[in-house]
Every structure is written in structure tokens, then in C-alpha cells.
Write an enzyme that holds these catalytic residues in place. Structure first.
Site, PDB file in Angstrom:
ATOM      1  N   LEU A   1       0.887  -1.170   0.038  1.00  0.00           N
ATOM      2  CA  LEU A   1      -0.033  -0.016   0.043  1.00  0.00           C
ATOM      3  C   LEU A   1       0.833   1.130   0.030  1.00  0.00           C
ATOM      4  O   LEU A   1       1.831   1.455   1.028  1.00  0.00           O
ATOM      5  CB  LEU A   1      -0.855  -0.065   1.352  1.00  0.00           C
ATOM      6  CG  LEU A   1      -1.688  -1.207   1.500  1.00  0.00           C
ATOM      7  CD1 LEU A   1      -2.627  -0.977   2.867  1.00  0.00           C
ATOM      8  CD2 LEU A   1      -2.694  -1.287   0.271  1.00  0.00           C
TER       9      LEU A   1
ATOM     10  N   ASP B   1       4.569   1.629   1.402  1.00  0.00           N
ATOM     11  CA  ASP B   1       5.816   2.334   0.904  1.00  0.00           C
ATOM     12  C   ASP B   1       5.355   3.996   0.848  1.00  0.00           C
ATOM     13  O   ASP B   1       4.098   4.492   0.541  1.00  0.00           O
ATOM     14  CB  ASP B   1       5.704   2.150  -0.648  1.00  0.00           C
ATOM     15  CG  ASP B   1       6.940   2.813  -1.275  1.00  0.00           C
ATOM     16  OD1 ASP B   1       7.818   3.564  -0.659  1.00  0.00           O
ATOM     17  OD2 ASP B   1       7.132   2.588  -2.268  1.00  0.00           O
TER      18      ASP B   1
ATOM     19  N   ASN C   1       7.468   6.544  -0.037  1.00  0.00           N
ATOM     20  CA  ASN C   1       8.058   7.434  -0.945  1.00  0.00           C
ATOM     21  C   ASN C   1       8.401   8.637  -0.157  1.00  0.00           C
ATOM     22  O   ASN C   1       8.215   9.946  -0.953  1.00  0.00           O
ATOM     23  CB  ASN C   1       7.380   7.681  -1.945  1.00  0.00           C
ATOM     24  CG  ASN C   1       7.212   6.474  -3.075  1.00  0.00           C
ATOM     25  OD1 ASN C   1       6.083   5.976  -3.123  1.00  0.00           O
ATOM     26  ND2 ASN C   1       8.344   6.217  -3.526  1.00  0.00           N
TER      27      ASN C   1
ATOM     28  N   GLU D   1       8.563   0.948   3.751  1.00  0.00           N
ATOM     29  CA  GLU D   1       9.652   1.403   2.719  1.00  0.00           C
ATOM     30  C   GLU D   1       9.767   2.951   2.704  1.00  0.00           C
ATOM     31  O   GLU D   1       8.574   3.506   2.573  1.00  0.00           O
ATOM     32  CB  GLU D   1       8.948   0.639   1.485  1.00  0.00           C
ATOM     33  CG  GLU D   1       9.900   1.047   0.297  1.00  0.00           C
ATOM     34  CD  GLU D   1       9.375   0.569  -1.186  1.00  0.00           C
ATOM     35  OE1 GLU D   1       8.500  -0.178  -1.167  1.00  0.00           O
ATOM     36  OE2 GLU D   1       9.706   0.948  -2.222  1.00  0.00           O
TER      37      GLU D   1
ATOM     38  N   ASP E   1      14.494   2.278  -0.490  1.00  0.00           N
ATOM     39  CA  ASP E   1      14.163   2.354  -1.944  1.00  0.00           C
ATOM     40  C   ASP E   1      15.329   3.519  -2.394  1.00  0.00           C
ATOM     41  O   ASP E   1      16.389   3.278  -2.672  1.00  0.00           O
ATOM     42  CB  ASP E   1      12.847   2.482  -2.463  1.00  0.00           C
ATOM     43  CG  ASP E   1      12.250   2.760  -3.919  1.00  0.00           C
ATOM     44  OD1 ASP E   1      13.446   2.743  -4.598  1.00  0.00           O
ATOM     45  OD2 ASP E   1      11.164   2.968  -4.375  1.00  0.00           O
TER      46      ASP E   1
ATOM     47  N   LYS F   1      16.078  -1.654  -7.528  1.00  0.00           N
ATOM     48  CA  LYS F   1      15.486  -1.168  -8.748  1.00  0.00           C
ATOM     49  C   LYS F   1      16.966  -0.851  -9.571  1.00  0.00           C
ATOM     50  O   LYS F   1      17.711   0.197  -9.216  1.00  0.00           O
ATOM     51  CB  LYS F   1      14.989   0.123  -8.739  1.00  0.00           C
ATOM     52  CG  LYS F   1      13.540   0.065  -8.100  1.00  0.00           C
ATOM     53  CD  LYS F   1      12.766   1.564  -7.993  1.00  0.00           C
ATOM     54  CE  LYS F   1      11.317   1.372  -7.213  1.00  0.00           C
ATOM     55  NZ  LYS F   1      10.796   2.533  -6.992  1.00  0.00           N
TER      56      LYS F   1
HETATM   57  O1  OSB Z   1       8.676   3.537  -4.972  1.00  0.00           O
HETATM   58  O2  OSB Z   1       8.391   1.797  -5.896  1.00  0.00           O
HETATM   59  C1  OSB Z   1       8.158   2.999  -5.762  1.00  0.00           C
HETATM   60  C2  OSB Z   1       5.657   3.896  -8.619  1.00  0.00           C
HETATM   61  C3  OSB Z   1       5.743   5.093  -8.785  1.00  0.00           C
HETATM   62  C4  OSB Z   1       6.909   5.770  -8.100  1.00  0.00           C
HETATM   63  C5  OSB Z   1       7.618   5.095  -7.084  1.00  0.00           C
HETATM   64  C6  OSB Z   1       7.395   3.743  -6.977  1.00  0.00           C
HETATM   65  C7  OSB Z   1       6.162   3.253  -7.821  1.00  0.00           C
HETATM   66  C8  OSB Z   1       5.863   1.744  -7.453  1.00  0.00           C
HETATM   67  C9  OSB Z   1       5.447   0.948  -8.499  1.00  0.00           C
HETATM   68  O3  OSB Z   1       5.445   1.259  -6.200  1.00  0.00           O
HETATM   69  C10 OSB Z   1       5.760  -0.369  -8.729  1.00  0.00           C
HETATM   70  C11 OSB Z   1       5.575  -1.160  -9.944  1.00  0.00           C
HETATM   71  O4  OSB Z   1       6.156  -0.920 -11.000  1.00  0.00           O
HETATM   72  O5  OSB Z   1       4.487  -1.701  -9.924  1.00  0.00           O
HETATM   73 MG    MG Z   2       9.204   2.657  -3.364  1.00  0.00          MG
END
Ligand code: OSB
Ligand code: MG
Length: 366
Positions: free
Chosen positions: A162, A188, A190, A213, A238, A262
Site C-alpha cells: 500500500l 511504501d 516514498n 519502505e 528504496d 531497482k
Molecule cells: O517507490 O516503488 C516506488 C511507482 C511510482 C513511483 C515510485 C514507486 C512506484 C511503485 C510502482 O511502487 C511499482 C511497480 O512498478 O508496480
Molecule cells: Mg518505493
């Protein structure tokens, strides 16, 4: 191999549904593809940058520009370019890991296709299919969130992530946990929180999450170590993990106990493999993140996710979770897994008609 010409192709792919994270909302992907032609063959790379610089400072137009002006001239000047030399050749170009990663991926694909060897084999994959999770965007209303999660669970996804931000966190997680029982669940942020939110984040400890995350800004690695002292749920990084060295350092100071890998964020699949190895050496599990890639980037991600220390389901969802029509044969979920491609290089190639249909610009560089 000697590089002959490189096509920089821009495609516009609509998403099946808007994807909202704390940093912004995506309605489509503005993707840069890199097609290299060398004397031994050709290969494809995909740049993971988004159209706008809200995940990191990179964005599609910027990546395109730095590749055209600064990356390709350095590679065309070489008599011979091997994927394993690219990060060294490009070291004078500061930053821009996603731009560099796209070019390295294309050259690696060309080399592996020429050698008849798959990405999975090259990276050291230990499995033939990978467990898949799905990343669920922020929903304004909890009822809508529950409907979306229910759909993904019925698709067979093995883990739900989520997206959270202040105002969309504890209650959203509580609702999903109560509705769906003991599913694998993680969140997550961000970078949406600060060090002062540590005790607020500790409220998430009640819900048996796999991990939290990237709660804090990417440059606040020490802050994550502080949060990890207050919160029982494992902290996963991340955005902060920009290299194998950064991964080792973050682990050493207790900033994370799980790492999201990534390839674009760390400058390519070769550095991604080194991040995997550093984490494995430290007993830190990893999982494969996603940037809503097309089937080209997805093929490489699935190969990466087949390495031994990828022990948690990744954000490697099926093509249909993102796009009504992918530009390669779609990746389809089978019992919550995706099959690792076995053909030469990426093991997938663009469908000519679909590629043309979504292309908005092509630049040929030589
Ligand atoms: O932090 O992983 C992230 C999408 C946009 C920006 C950042 C993220 C993401 C996702 C998408 O979590 C993951 C996916 O490709 O399904
Ligand atoms: Mg992320």
C-alpha cells in the site's frame, strides 16, 4: 562490440488506472527506449525515469538529453564497447543513473543476444519463475481501496504493497488487514514523513507488516536508523539506495534491514547485481522494485528477481496491471508468479505494430 547507431524512441503508454503515490499521480508512462545497433547485433534498453522528476531528479526529457549529448558521444568514441565497461566510461558524467542504466541495458541485451545467452543466466538466476506482489496507489476512499486490493488478491498476487502518506496510513492499513486477514502486506511512503513521525509510524507495528519502505527523504539515511530504533516493523530503503556502497553503508548504520533493488536507480543491472551481493553478504533480504516498466524493462526485472537473495515478492506485476496493451507479448500471472524469460538477451522483443502505435518521437544518433 562497436556501436554503429542508437535510436532513442519515445512512447506514450496509457495506464489502465491512475496510480497515486505521496509524490504525485501517474496517468500514463512517458517512456524512453534505447535501441542500439552494433557490429554484432542489436539490443533494447528502457529508461525507468518518469515524465516528471517526482520520484528522483531524473525525468524522461532530461534522460533523453543527457544520453544524446553526453552518454552516446563517449560510447561512439570507443573502438569497442562492452556492457561491463560502460559505468567506468561514463563515470565523468555525474549522476543520471537511470539514463546510464538504459544504455547499459541495451548494450548488455545486444551482447547477450549475440552470445545466445539470457539475462537470467548472465545475472545468476536460481529460479525459473518469481513470486509477484502488486503496488497499490493511494485511494481517497477506503471502500475503493478495499475493492482494488480485493481485485488484485483474486488475480493471485502474493503480496500487497500500500502506498501511504500522512492522512492515508494507519486507518488504510487497518482496514486492509481487517478485510483480508493474514495476507503478506507492506507499505511504501516514498519519503512522505520526517524523523519527528517515528512514533506515529510505530502505530503500524500493530499490523504485522513485512516492512515500511522509505518513510524519510532519500538523503536522510541516518534518520532511517533513528526510526528503526523506534519502530519494530523492518525498515526497507528504496530511494536512498543509489549504489552497492550506499547499500552497505545503510546496512552498517542500521538504517534498513531489507532493500528494494531497482536497476535504474543504481545505474544499471550490473550495479543492481552488486547491490544484491552486498545485501546477501550481510544477511539482508532484497526484493525487486518497479517503475511501471513496459515488457522490456519487466523482462530484465524478472530475470534480476530470479537471483537467490530476492526472497520477498517484488513489484514485478503482470503487464495487465499497468497497460491494456504492452509493447511486447504480455507478462501474464500464473499462480501469482511470472515466468523468467529464457531466450537470448531479454528474451522478449517489441511487437512492431504496438511499438509504432505508441511511439511519439524517434531520434537516430550515430
Ligand atoms: O517507490 O516503488 C516506488 C511507482 C511510482 C513511483 C515510485 C514507486 C512506484 C511503485 C510502482 O511502487 C511499482 C511497480 O512498478 O508496480
Ligand atoms: Mg518505493
Amino acid at each position: 562490440m562497436k556501436l554503429r547507431e542508437v535510436e532513442l524512441r519515445r512512447i506514450h503508454l496509457p495506464l489502465v488506472a491512475p496510480f497515486r503515490a505521496s509524490i504525485g499521480t501517474l496517468n500514463h508512462r512517458d517512456v524512453l527506449l534505447v535501441h542500439v545497433v552494433g557490429d554484432d547485433g542489436e539490443g533494447w534498453g528502457e529508461c525507468s525515469a518518469f515524465g516528471e522528476p517526482f520520484y528522483s531528479y531524473e525525468y524522461t526529457d532530461g534522460a533523453h538529453d543527457v544520453i544524446r549529448r553526453h552518454v552516446l558521444p563517449r560510447l561512439f568514441a570507443q573502438r569497442d564497447v562492452a556492457a561491463e565497461d560502460i559505468s567506468r566510461i561514463l563515470a565523468p558524467v555525474r549522476g543520471h543513473p537511470m539514463a546510464k542504466a538504459a544504455v547499459e541495458m541495451a548494450v548488455l541485451d545486444a551482447e547477450l543476444r549475440a552470445a545466445g545467452r539470457s539475462f537470467a543466466d548472465y545475472l545468476g538466476a536460481s529460479r525459473t519463475k518469481v513470486d509477484c506482489g502488486v503496488s497499490v496507489g493511494i485511494h481517497e476512499r477506503v471502500a475503493d481501496l478495499l475493492r482494488t486490493v480485493e481485485g488484485y488478491l483474486s488475480d493471485g498476487y502474493k503480496r500487497i504493497k500500500l502506498k501511504i502518506e500522512p492522512g492515508h496510513d494507519v486507518e488504510d492499513v487497518r482496514a486492509v488487514r481487517e478485510a483480508f486477514g493474514d495476507i503478506l502486506l507492506q507499505v511504501d511512503a516514498n519519503t512522505a514523513y520526517t524523523r519527528a513521525d517515528a512514533s506515529h509510524l510505530a502505530q503500524l507495528d500493530d499490523f504485522d507488516l513485512l516492512l515500511i519502505e522509505q518513510p524519510l527523504p532519500e538523503d536522510d539515511v541516518l534518520g532511517h536508523a533513528e526510526v528503526a530504533q523506534v519502530v519494530r516493523t523492518p525498515i526497507c530503503l528504496d530511494e536512498s539506495i543509489t549504489s552497492a556502497q550506499a547499500a552497505g553503508d545503510a546496512i552498517a548504520i542500521g538504517a534498513c534491514s531489507i532493500v528494494n533493488i531497482k536497476a535504474g536507480r543504481v545505474g544499471g543491472y550490473l550495479e543492481a547485481r552488486r547491490v544484491h551481493d552486498v545485501c546477501a553478504a550481510n544477511g539482508v533480504p532484497v526484493w525487486c522494485g518497479g517503475m511501471l516498466e513496459t515488457g522490456l524493462g519487466r523482462a530484465a526485472n524478472v530475470a534480476l528477481a530470479a537471483m537467490p537473495n530476492f526472497t520477498l515478492p517484488g513489484d514485478t506485476s503482470a503487464s495487465g496491471r499497468y497497460y491494456a496493451q504492452d509493447i511486447v507479448e504480455p507478462f501474464v500471472l500464473e499462480d501469482g508468479t511470472l515466468r523468467v524469460p529464457t531466450g537470448p538477451g531479454l528474451g522478449v522483443s517489441p511487437l512492431e505494430d504496438e511499438l509504432e502505435r505508441f511511439t511519439v518521437a524517434v531520434e537516430l544518433c550515430r
